[in-house]
Design a protein around this motif. Sequence first.
Motif, PDB file in Angstrom:
ATOM      1  N   MET A 156       1.288   4.700  -3.283  1.00  0.00           N
ATOM      2  CA  MET A 156       0.955   3.294  -3.495  1.00  0.00           C
ATOM      3  C   MET A 156       2.205   2.470  -3.774  1.00  0.00           C
ATOM      4  N   VAL A 157       3.145   3.030  -4.545  1.00  0.00           N
ATOM      5  CA  VAL A 157       4.398   2.333  -4.832  1.00  0.00           C
ATOM      6  C   VAL A 157       5.212   2.175  -3.555  1.00  0.00           C
ATOM      7  N   GLU A 190       4.064   2.039  -0.497  1.00  0.00           N
ATOM      8  CA  GLU A 190       3.384   1.045   0.328  1.00  0.00           C
ATOM      9  C   GLU A 190       3.688  -0.369  -0.168  1.00  0.00           C
ATOM     10  N   LYS A 191       3.687  -0.539  -1.477  1.00  0.00           N
ATOM     11  CA  LYS A 191       3.950  -1.846  -2.081  1.00  0.00           C
ATOM     12  C   LYS A 191       5.365  -2.330  -1.802  1.00  0.00           C
ATOM     13  N   THR A 192       6.327  -1.398  -1.728  1.00  0.00           N
ATOM     14  CA  THR A 192       7.743  -1.758  -1.600  1.00  0.00           C
ATOM     15  C   THR A 192       8.290  -1.549  -0.188  1.00  0.00           C
ATOM     16  N   ASN A 242       4.807   1.963 -12.182  1.00  0.00           N
ATOM     17  CA  ASN A 242       3.401   1.565 -12.273  1.00  0.00           C
ATOM     18  C   ASN A 242       3.239   0.056 -12.408  1.00  0.00           C
ATOM     19  N   LEU A 252       4.755  -2.140 -10.834  1.00  0.00           N
ATOM     20  CA  LEU A 252       4.772  -2.755  -9.503  1.00  0.00           C
ATOM     21  C   LEU A 252       3.362  -2.896  -8.951  1.00  0.00           C
ATOM     22  N   LEU A 253       2.444  -2.080  -9.477  1.00  0.00           N
ATOM     23  CA  LEU A 253       1.058  -2.077  -9.004  1.00  0.00           C
ATOM     24  C   LEU A 253       0.160  -2.937  -9.875  1.00  0.00           C
ATOM     25  N   TYR A 304      -1.314  -1.002 -16.635  1.00  0.00           N
ATOM     26  CA  TYR A 304      -1.835   0.050 -15.768  1.00  0.00           C
ATOM     27  C   TYR A 304      -2.686   1.014 -16.596  1.00  0.00           C
ATOM     28  N   ALA A 335      -8.270   1.226  -5.555  1.00  0.00           N
ATOM     29  CA  ALA A 335      -6.971   1.452  -4.915  1.00  0.00           C
ATOM     30  C   ALA A 335      -6.822   2.906  -4.494  1.00  0.00           C
ATOM     31  N   LYS A 379      -8.798   3.417  -1.349  1.00  0.00           N
ATOM     32  CA  LYS A 379      -8.064   2.894  -0.194  1.00  0.00           C
ATOM     33  C   LYS A 379      -7.016   3.885   0.288  1.00  0.00           C
ATOM     34  N   GLN A 380      -6.451   4.650  -0.640  1.00  0.00           N
ATOM     35  CA  GLN A 380      -5.440   5.650  -0.286  1.00  0.00           C
ATOM     36  C   GLN A 380      -6.053   6.910   0.317  1.00  0.00           C
TER      37      GLN A 380
END
Length: 331
Positions: A156-157, A159-161, A214, A216-217, A221, A304, A307-308
């Motif tokens: 997820m990190v 994907e975010k970055t 975390n 970043l998400l 968290y 989330a 989704k992954q």
Amino acid sequence: MKIKKIAVAAVIAIIVVGALALLLQGGNAPPQGNVIKIGYQASAPHALAFIAKEKGFFGQEGLDAELVKFGSANLLMDALAAGNIDAAGVVNFGVLFAMQSASPGVFKVIGLRYYTDEAEWSIVARKNSGLKTLKDLEGKKLGVWPGANVRIVTNMVFEKTGVDANAVRTEQLAPELQLPALESGSVDALFTLEPYNILAVEKGLAYTLVRAPNSLLMKEYPIGGPVVSTRLLENNPAAASKFRKAIERAVDFYKNNREESLEIVSKYVNIDESIRRKLSARQEKTLDELSQNDFESVQTLADAFLKQGALKNRINASEMFLQAFARQTSR
């Protein structure tokens, strides 16, 4: 005849003394049926179980608590599902979501802990690796904390970055193998937890590449919480209630006695005072302190993970918490 009477009297005296001893012993020992096994990992997030054990909260509530060590949260929850342990001081939501999706109703969460922008999690890069950003991990090898949770959060990190996850080789490493892997150069970076990220920097093996990934998400968290097996709730609700009370006493103790709490953690995680003082503060909430916002945060995280592709189906996150069990059993 007199000797016989004396002998009988002596036997009676022994029986009486023995009975009194048993009564006195029983007054100090938890009653049978209140023996519970509590799973933990040798990491700072499991502080509540350590505190409740060392401060005597379990015993004071009438529990004979045995702490059982596991190498990962997945193994811990497998043991709970199989009935080999009864509870845990904390389990991360990544593992809890997966179990709730595959086998709903095995456990109930009785509290909540958050990671904030403090660096309880961090990604550290090997000294002289030349890594400056997460994007630089492409083509490199990243050691990650064992279990599914950190692996999914890592994706997820990335994907975010904008990092190509397929271009980063990852390897799950047991905590005790992480620093040697950095030192030997068999990994270029680590996505790890305290105290291992702190130790890596303090020993000069690494530098911090990303602090609190975390955040970043999600700014706050929801990482997980203490859990109790539904089996214990059904078969021994008194013991389950006592476990909850002991853990909530540990939460209160942690909030008001942080230094002593960290001293207790160091007994289980094997860290010295200089590292202990650098451990992050964490936000702990008891079950009664939770609000609708907390349940919504956990639901957002569960969606989330869905989704992954980490979950088989969408779960109702609030159903994992003890209130849901109370509603079901009161019908």
